[in-house]
Design an enzyme around this catalytic site. Structure first.
Site, PDB file in Angstrom:
ATOM      1  N   SER A 142       0.798  -1.281  -0.157  1.00  0.00           N
ATOM      2  CA  SER A 142       0.096  -0.046  -0.086  1.00  0.00           C
ATOM      3  C   SER A 142       0.935   1.243  -0.087  1.00  0.00           C
ATOM      4  CB  SER A 142      -0.787  -0.068   1.414  1.00  0.00           C
ATOM      5  OG  SER A 142      -1.472   1.370   1.271  1.00  0.00           O
ATOM      6  N   TYR A 155      -1.695  -0.361  10.249  1.00  0.00           N
ATOM      7  CA  TYR A 155      -1.876  -0.734   8.800  1.00  0.00           C
ATOM      8  C   TYR A 155      -0.715  -0.575   8.030  1.00  0.00           C
ATOM      9  CZ  TYR A 155      -3.913  -1.136   4.405  1.00  0.00           C
ATOM     10  OH  TYR A 155      -4.039  -1.398   2.781  1.00  0.00           O
TER      11      TYR A 155
HETATM   12  N1  LIG Z   1      -8.792  -0.553  -1.783  1.00  0.00           N
HETATM   13  C1  LIG Z   1      -7.716   0.373  -1.618  1.00  0.00           C
HETATM   14  O1  LIG Z   1      -7.903   1.506  -1.422  1.00  0.00           O
HETATM   15  C2  LIG Z   1      -6.332  -0.331  -1.289  1.00  0.00           C
HETATM   16  C3  LIG Z   1      -5.432   0.561  -1.083  1.00  0.00           C
HETATM   17  C4  LIG Z   1      -4.008   0.020  -0.891  1.00  0.00           C
HETATM   18  C5  LIG Z   1      -3.700  -1.274  -0.763  1.00  0.00           C
HETATM   19  N2  LIG Z   1      -4.888  -2.001  -0.631  1.00  0.00           N
HETATM   20  C6  LIG Z   1      -4.559  -3.514  -0.416  1.00  0.00           C
HETATM   21  O2  LIG Z   1      -4.930  -4.407  -1.689  1.00  0.00           O
HETATM   22  C7  LIG Z   1      -5.410  -5.531  -1.183  1.00  0.00           C
HETATM   23  C8  LIG Z   1      -6.878  -6.015  -1.653  1.00  0.00           C
HETATM   24  O3  LIG Z   1      -7.846  -5.014  -1.246  1.00  0.00           O
HETATM   25  P1  LIG Z   1      -9.073  -4.752  -1.548  1.00  0.00           P
HETATM   26  O4  LIG Z   1      -9.383  -3.230  -1.645  1.00  0.00           O
HETATM   27  O5  LIG Z   1      -9.315  -5.461  -2.856  1.00  0.00           O
HETATM   28  O6  LIG Z   1      -9.896  -5.517  -0.348  1.00  0.00           O
HETATM   29  P2  LIG Z   1     -11.215  -6.264  -0.067  1.00  0.00           P
HETATM   30  O7  LIG Z   1     -11.435  -6.159   1.245  1.00  0.00           O
HETATM   31  O8  LIG Z   1     -12.257  -5.707  -1.182  1.00  0.00           O
HETATM   32  O9  LIG Z   1     -10.679  -7.697  -0.349  1.00  0.00           O
HETATM   33  C9  LIG Z   1      -9.870  -8.163   0.274  1.00  0.00           C
HETATM   34  C10 LIG Z   1     -10.113  -9.780   0.200  1.00  0.00           C
HETATM   35  O10 LIG Z   1      -9.034 -10.547   1.045  1.00  0.00           O
HETATM   36  C11 LIG Z   1      -9.796 -11.734   1.643  1.00  0.00           C
HETATM   37  N3  LIG Z   1      -9.004 -11.950   2.829  1.00  0.00           N
HETATM   38  C12 LIG Z   1      -8.984 -11.078   4.067  1.00  0.00           C
HETATM   39  N4  LIG Z   1      -8.456 -11.993   5.141  1.00  0.00           N
HETATM   40  C13 LIG Z   1      -8.094 -13.000   4.663  1.00  0.00           C
HETATM   41  C14 LIG Z   1      -7.627 -14.254   4.975  1.00  0.00           C
HETATM   42  N5  LIG Z   1      -7.381 -14.326   6.293  1.00  0.00           N
HETATM   43  N6  LIG Z   1      -7.484 -15.492   4.164  1.00  0.00           N
HETATM   44  C15 LIG Z   1      -7.752 -15.385   3.023  1.00  0.00           C
HETATM   45  N7  LIG Z   1      -8.301 -14.202   2.301  1.00  0.00           N
HETATM   46  C16 LIG Z   1      -8.505 -13.149   3.254  1.00  0.00           C
HETATM   47  C17 LIG Z   1     -11.047 -11.057   1.701  1.00  0.00           C
HETATM   48  O11 LIG Z   1     -12.162 -12.129   2.039  1.00  0.00           O
HETATM   49  C18 LIG Z   1     -11.347 -10.288   0.525  1.00  0.00           C
HETATM   50  O12 LIG Z   1     -11.780 -11.043  -0.548  1.00  0.00           O
HETATM   51  C19 LIG Z   1      -5.271  -5.819   0.297  1.00  0.00           C
HETATM   52  O13 LIG Z   1      -4.002  -6.247   0.716  1.00  0.00           O
HETATM   53  C20 LIG Z   1      -5.143  -4.106   0.896  1.00  0.00           C
HETATM   54  O14 LIG Z   1      -4.671  -3.636   1.942  1.00  0.00           O
HETATM   55  C21 LIG Z   1      -6.103  -1.746  -1.092  1.00  0.00           C
END
Ligand SMILES: NC(=O)c1ccc[n+]([C@@H]2O[C@H](COP(=O)([O-])OP(=O)(O)OC[C@H]3O[C@@H](n4cnc5c(N)ncnc54)[C@H](O)[C@@H]3O)[C@@H](O)[C@H]2O)c1
Length: 255
Positions: A142, A155
């Site tokens: 991130s 985080y």
């Molecule tokens: N959306 C944003 O703005 C953003 C920004 C920076 C980084 N990220 C990172 O991108 C990645 C994806 O984020 P997103 O926005 O798609 O989130 P999201 O919450 O939509 O999806 C996350 C997925 O991870 C799965 N997950 C969570 N815990 C788990 C576990 N213990 N075992 C297996 N699967 C698990 C969830 O079931 C879900 O399907 C994450 O690592 C997040 O930190 C997101």
């Protein structure tokens, strides 16, 4: 936005990829982008979600907080789909707010999923990749792993761990030709972003919280992140390793 899909991508087409967090958001976009490029995808998540194209995607339940479940899932993907050539760690959780208000459970969850989950999957795939002298790993971190954000100290630390881990692992595995890189998204249009803020607020910024907004004037779509992951996994990036690619529309002024 439409990003063209399909076509042969060297190092990706015909290979097997493991993707965690693949049921929704960025993970689902990575799953679909790799599948569209002809990868067989082992899609891991806590909940396998909607059925996907059975010719390209096999879904497996896996909690990355559970070391035995991770080892079992990696073995199952290899048995059912074949040798894993690409591993993409997307699974992540968000716990935010003033540090003093985060509980012990929040801290554990952040590091169990965001940091140790990534490390466990990499540990499980690294041995076979080294033996085959083939593999590409892409971990999703991130921009909060680089830039301080109000309410995201723990985080951000879990994501900085991913960036550092990926660089160390890249060095460890380079002798076998295995590349390890991370991508650091900024605000991306998923359920996780909705839990934190609105797209409009992310774009506008918030001087009171030291957020400058997004210079490109849009939040990312999950496909924007997936496209970078595809490139890093492919032979097009064959000389790229130990890198973190920030994909945040300029929000962090990082570079
Ligand atoms: N959306 C944003 O703005 C953003 C920004 C920076 C980084 N990220 C990172 O991108 C990645 C994806 O984020 P997103 O926005 O798609 O989130 P999201 O919450 O939509 O999806 C996350 C997925 O991870 C799965 N997950 C969570 N815990 C788990 C576990 N213990 N075992 C297996 N699967 C698990 C969830 O079931 C879900 O399907 C994450 O690592 C997040 O930190 C997101």
């Amino acid at each position: 936005m439409t990003i063209s899909s399909g076509g042969h991508v060297t190092g990706v087409t015909g290979r097997v990829a493991l993707v965690t967090g693949a049921s929704r958001g960025i993970g689902a976009a990575v799953r679909d982008r790799l599948a569209a490029a002809g990868t067989l995808v082992g899609a891991l998540d806590l909940d396998i979600g909607e059925p996907q194209d059975p010719a390209q995607v096999a879904a497996f339940t896996c909690d990355v907080r559970d070391p035995e479940a991770v080892e079992a899932a990696v073995r199952l993907v290899e048995q059912e789909l074949g040798p894993i050539a690409i591993a993409v760690n997307v699974a992540g959780v968000l716990r935010h707010g003033p540090l003093a208000q985060l509980g012990e459970d929040d801290l554990r969850e952040l590091f169990e999923v965001n940091a140790l989950g990534v490390i466990r999957i990499c540990r499980a795939v690294a041995g076979p990749m080294v033996r085959r002298r083939q593999g590409a790993i892409v971990n999703v971190a991130s921009n909060a792993g680089h830039v301080p954000r109000v309410g995201l100290a723990a985080y951000g630390a879990s994501k900085a761990a991913v960036i550092a881990f990926t660089r160390h692992l890249a060095l460890e595995l380079a002798h076998a030709g295995i590349r390890c890189n991370s991508v650091s998204p900024g605000s991306t249009d998923t359920a996780m972003l909705s839990a934190l803020t609105s797209a409009d607020r992310a774009i506008a910024g918030d001087a009171g919280r030291f957020r400058l907004g997004i210079p490109l004037g849009r939040v990312a779509q999950p496909a924007d992140i997936a496209e970078a992951v595809l490139w890093l996994a492919s032979e097009r990036a064959r000389h790229v390793t130990m890198q973190d690619l920030v994909i945040d529309g300029g929000a962090g002024l990082t570079g």
